[in-house]
Scaffold this active site. Structure first.
Site, PDB file in Angstrom:
ATOM      1  N   SER A  96      34.435  41.799  49.389  1.00 33.87           N
ATOM      2  CA  SER A  96      34.673  42.814  48.355  1.00 33.87           C
ATOM      3  C   SER A  96      33.320  43.277  47.838  1.00 33.87           C
ATOM      4  O   SER A  96      32.346  42.511  47.852  1.00 33.87           O
ATOM      5  CB  SER A  96      35.490  42.216  47.215  1.00 33.87           C
ATOM      6  OG  SER A  96      35.398  43.032  46.063  1.00 33.87           O
ATOM      7  N   TYR A 154      36.139  35.670  40.921  1.00 27.70           N
ATOM      8  CA  TYR A 154      36.383  36.490  42.112  1.00 27.70           C
ATOM      9  C   TYR A 154      35.060  36.899  42.771  1.00 27.70           C
ATOM     10  O   TYR A 154      34.916  36.817  43.995  1.00 27.70           O
ATOM     11  CB  TYR A 154      37.198  37.722  41.706  1.00 27.70           C
ATOM     12  CG  TYR A 154      37.661  38.561  42.864  1.00 27.70           C
ATOM     13  CD1 TYR A 154      38.666  38.121  43.717  1.00 27.70           C
ATOM     14  CD2 TYR A 154      37.099  39.812  43.108  1.00 27.70           C
ATOM     15  CE1 TYR A 154      39.098  38.894  44.778  1.00 27.70           C
ATOM     16  CE2 TYR A 154      37.521  40.601  44.167  1.00 27.70           C
ATOM     17  CZ  TYR A 154      38.525  40.142  44.998  1.00 27.70           C
ATOM     18  OH  TYR A 154      38.943  40.911  46.057  1.00 27.70           O
TER      19      TYR A 154
END
Lengths: 83, 249
Positions: B146, B158
């Site tokens: 990501s 994350y």
């Protein structure tokens, strides 16, 4: 053919493990060589397979504990190819 | 690499980007194994398509993953490609103020997000790479990362997990490259998926698209076609390709 193969094999082992020819013999255990580790072992396998155009089996790889073991395994493979 | 006839595992392939990838890989003639926990979507996939195996497996349980890969391997006898797409998006800053006072990032959330996005990638890849080595498969591992891996404010766990995934991509490319196994990362930007619209308000999406040079969200096909391109290109290894419309330039 076989003698030349052994010479070349020793060269590969020395090159991958960065040791001199004089510092190893058939009884040298790989894990006792300071520069040996599991990653170098993988490099060794790839180099040997590429040089001799062979594919080592799982059993071959796990049984390669000493320089003599490697020699025996490779000689067996070379001789099989010659048959 | 020609994808036709290849055996490909796609984790998190029941929805979103993963689902689109599964359809595109089937179109290319691959055999696809979809690993997911969405049983309803898995059942739909299995009933509607040929050349698809579906497996319900929680990738955060190492032993379950090991058994899953053994089962797939005994069926296929060879795994050519693994796409680590499964993950859980999560937003929480390290510390924040709320009407109730100061709030710390929950330890449980940290563990859960690291487990779902990073440990799971390790659990499955270690099993698949072992099979590839034993069979001397010159395979490909694609890790879906990501743009948050660069450090996204509000996504402590994350971002850390995805940065970890990028590190795994680089490390495995060096460890496995000598066996002809390539490892590549794909880093999507903001994509027009159900989950994006669920997580972000329309005003936030507008703010984001204003920052993207192309002034739009990406589509799932943009990511899927990127993944297929890196699988096909035999000289891409160890890199994380950003597909984000230029957002991170």
């Amino acid at each position: 053919m076989v003698d030349a193969g052994v010479v070349r094999l020793i060269e590969i082992i020395c090159s991958v493990l960065n040791v001199s020819v004089e510092s190893i013999d058939d009884l040298s255990m790989l894990k006792d060589i300071d520069t040996w580790d599991s990653l170098r072992h993988m490099e060794l396998i790839v180099s040997i397979e590429s040089e001799f155009n062979i594919e080592l089996t799982y059993e071959d790889i796990v049984n390669m504990k000493s320089v003599g073991d490697i020699k025996k395994t490779i000689l067996k493979s070379i001789k099989q190819d010659e048959l | 690499m020609d994808i036709t006839g290849k055996n490909i595992i796609v984790t998190g392939g029941a929805n979103g980007i993963g689902y689109r990838l599964v359809l595109d890989l089937l179109q290319e003639g691959a055999n696809v194994c979809v690993i997911d926990i969405d049983q309803a979507r898995l059942a739909d996939l299995a009933s509607q398509r040929d050349r698809v195996i579906t497996v319900d497996c929680d990738l955060t349980h190492a032993l379950e993953v090991e058994a899953c890969i053994e089962s797939i391997f005994s069926k296929w006898q060879c795994i050519d490609i693994l796409v680590n797409n499964a993950g859980v998006l999560h937003s929480s800053p390290l510390v924040s103020f709320s009407p109730d006072g100061i709030k710390k990032h929950l330890l449980g959330d940290w563990d859960k997000i690291i487990s779902a996005n990073l440990s799971s990638v390790f659990y499955i890849t270690v099993c698949v790479a072992e099979k590839m080595l034993l069979k001397r498969t010159r395979g490909v591992i694609v890790n879906i990362s990501s743009i948050s891996a660069n450090g996204n404010a509000g996504q402590t766990a994350y971002s850390a997990a995805k940065a970890g995934v990028n590190a795994l991509t680089a490390t495995w490319s060096k460890e496995l490259g000598m066996f002809g196994i390539r490892t590549v990362g794909i880093s999507p930007g903001f994509i027009n998926t159900e989950s994006t619209h669920k997580i972000l308000r329309e005003s936030a999406i507008k703010t984001i698209t204003d920052k993207v040079p192309l002034r739009k969200l990406g589509e799932v096909h943009d990511i899927s076609s990127g993944i297929i391109s890196v699988i096909k290109n035999d000289f891409i290894n160890g890199k994380v390709i950003e597909i984000d419309g230029g957002l991170t330039i």
